[in-house]
Structures are given as structure tokens and as C-alpha cells.
Scaffold this motif. Structure first.
Motif, PDB file in Angstrom:
ATOM      1  N   ASP A  22       0.862  -1.172   0.000  1.00 39.49           N
ATOM      2  CA  ASP A  22       0.000   0.000   0.000  1.00 39.49           C
ATOM      3  C   ASP A  22       0.897   1.220   0.000  1.00 39.49           C
ATOM      4  OD1 ASP A  22      -2.430  -1.342   0.014  1.00 39.49           O
ATOM      5  OD2 ASP A  22      -2.700  -1.174   2.174  1.00 39.49           O
ATOM      6  N   SER A  34      -3.221   0.675  -3.710  1.00 36.54           N
ATOM      7  CA  SER A  34      -2.931  -0.714  -3.330  1.00 36.54           C
ATOM      8  C   SER A  34      -2.437  -1.472  -4.551  1.00 36.54           C
ATOM      9  CB  SER A  34      -4.193  -1.386  -2.784  1.00 36.54           C
ATOM     10  OG  SER A  34      -4.605  -0.739  -1.597  1.00 36.54           O
ATOM     11  N   ASP A  36      -0.995  -5.293  -5.982  1.00 39.30           N
ATOM     12  CA  ASP A  36      -0.763  -6.729  -5.854  1.00 39.30           C
ATOM     13  C   ASP A  36       0.578  -7.015  -6.517  1.00 39.30           C
ATOM     14  OD1 ASP A  36      -1.058  -9.475  -5.504  1.00 39.30           O
ATOM     15  OD2 ASP A  36      -2.276  -9.714  -7.312  1.00 39.30           O
ATOM     16  N   THR A 149      -4.693  -2.597  -7.530  1.00 40.29           N
ATOM     17  CA  THR A 149      -5.969  -3.240  -7.215  1.00 40.29           C
ATOM     18  C   THR A 149      -6.931  -2.278  -6.526  1.00 40.29           C
ATOM     19  OG1 THR A 149      -5.077  -4.043  -5.111  1.00 40.29           O
ATOM     20  CG2 THR A 149      -4.948  -5.537  -7.012  1.00 40.29           C
ATOM     21  N   GLY A 150      -6.449  -1.127  -6.130  1.00 41.42           N
ATOM     22  CA  GLY A 150      -7.298  -0.126  -5.488  1.00 41.42           C
ATOM     23  C   GLY A 150      -6.603   1.210  -5.462  1.00 41.42           C
ATOM     24  N   GLY A 151      -7.400   2.279  -5.448  1.00 45.76           N
ATOM     25  CA  GLY A 151      -6.825   3.619  -5.400  1.00 45.76           C
ATOM     26  C   GLY A 151      -6.549   4.225  -6.759  1.00 45.76           C
ATOM     27  N   GLU A 153      -8.300   6.332  -8.253  1.00 52.31           N
ATOM     28  CA  GLU A 153      -8.583   7.766  -8.183  1.00 52.31           C
ATOM     29  C   GLU A 153      -7.377   8.529  -7.639  1.00 52.31           C
ATOM     30  OE1 GLU A 153      -9.482   6.096  -4.201  1.00 52.31           O
ATOM     31  OE2 GLU A 153      -9.890   5.393  -6.221  1.00 52.31           O
TER      32      GLU A 153
END
Length: 182
Positions: A22, A34, A36, A149-151, A153
Motif C-alpha cells: 500500500d 494498493s 498486488d 488493485t485499489g486507489g 482515483e
């Protein structure tokens, strides 16, 4: 059974990898990206990233090269610190040796994380980049180490650089903290 018992010490000696990281970002972008990590594609490069993250070497390192529609580059643990002389940001690495390329057939789609390097394919060290959009021209040329995988934005809000090399003018966005995830 005997083969399994003989292989057990080897399995136990293998490096332990985090399954991801992260990245807490501050500046024009604020939040967490995030990632992977893909140790099956690039075990040496993933080990390097997790080692530097665990040691806190990425904390306080800026996104020094950000090209609209292409990618955001960071990870210069030698010259890329917000509290240092930013004139050489992007020219350094860690005190560890450069890594041999671990090229794969993985496609550089949006959110793919690759290792930055010089013209020498075996010169990746600590710097990495995250693609804003598909960049298939990089396929097989740069080591893929992970995927966002996230974030997204947060990624999309990172302060853009100027000119053809994407140098960030003024105060760049910074990786405040990089932590390993399970």
C-alpha cells in the motif's frame, strides 16, 4: 515422502514475499494506492521492492516523472526525497546491486507496475512506474512487478510533470509511507 522431507528445508529457506504493498500518497493526490505484487513473474524484483518498503526506504520519496496519459515514476531512494536536493531525482537507486531483467508476457494495461531502468535491460534497482493507460509498446521490454488493485482515483490525481520527459516542477506528490500487505 523422502523427497518431500528433503525439499522442506529449501521451501523454508525461500524468501517470504508480501502479497502486495500500500502506497500512501500526499500532495495533489491524497490517499492509498494498493498494489498486488506478482512474485511469480518477477521474484527478484518483488523481493527488492518488499525489502526497500520494509526498511522504510520508499517513505518520503517523490513521484519525480509523471507523463499525462502514460505513467507516474517514483522510487529513487537515493536522490528522490522531498527533503533533499531534487535536481538529481530519477538518477539514483538503492545501495543494493542492479537486478537482471525478469521479462514476461504480461501486458502493460492500465495500472500495471513496472521497474524503471536505463537503456541496459539489467539495470533496474529501486525505481518503478505505474501506467495510467495501456502501454503495450513496453511489453517484453520492462519487468512487470505488480498491478494496482485499489486507489485508481489517487493514481489519476498524481501531479503531472511537464515537457517530453514529464519532470515535475515545484513540489511533487510524495509516497509518505509504503507498507507491505498480506
Amino acid at each position: 515422502m523422502r523427497k518431500l522431507l528433503l525439499a522442506l528445508p529449501l521451501l523454508m529457506a525461500a524468501p517470504a514475499f508480501a502479497s502486495g504493498i500500500d502506497i500512501t500518497v500526499a500532495g495533489e493526490a491524497n490517499g492509498v494506492i494498493s498494489i498486488d505484487l506478482l512474485e511469480n513473474l518477477a521474484p527478484k524484483h518483488v523481493e527488492r521492492i518488499t525489502t526497500l518498503a520494509e526498511e522504510g526506504k520508499y517513505d518520503g520519496v517523490v513521484f519525480h516523472r509523471v507523463i499525462e496519459g502514460f505513467m507516474a515514476q517514483t522510487g529513487d531512494v537515493e536522490f528522490g526525497r522531498l527533503d533533499g536536493d531534487m535536481s538529481r531525482a530519477g538518477m539514483g537507486g538503492s545501495d543494493l546491486p542492479d537486478l537482471p531483467a525478469e521479462f514476461s508476457n504480461e501486458d502493460y494495461a492500465r495500472g500495471v507496475v513496472g521497474m524503471a531502468r536505463s537503456q541496459n535491460p539489467n539495470s533496474a534497482n529501486s525505481q518503478f512506474f505505474i501506467t495510467f493507460a495501456p502501454a503495450s509498446f513496453l511489453n517484453g521490454q520492462y519487468t512487470v512487478v505488480g498491478k494496482v488493485t485499489g486507489g485508481f482515483e489517487v493514481l489519476d490525481a498524481i501531479k503531472r510533470g511537464t515537457g517530453p520527459n514529464g519532470s515535475v516542477i515545484g513540489k511533487p506528490d510524495v509516497m509518505v509511507k509504503v507498507t507491505e500487505t498480506e
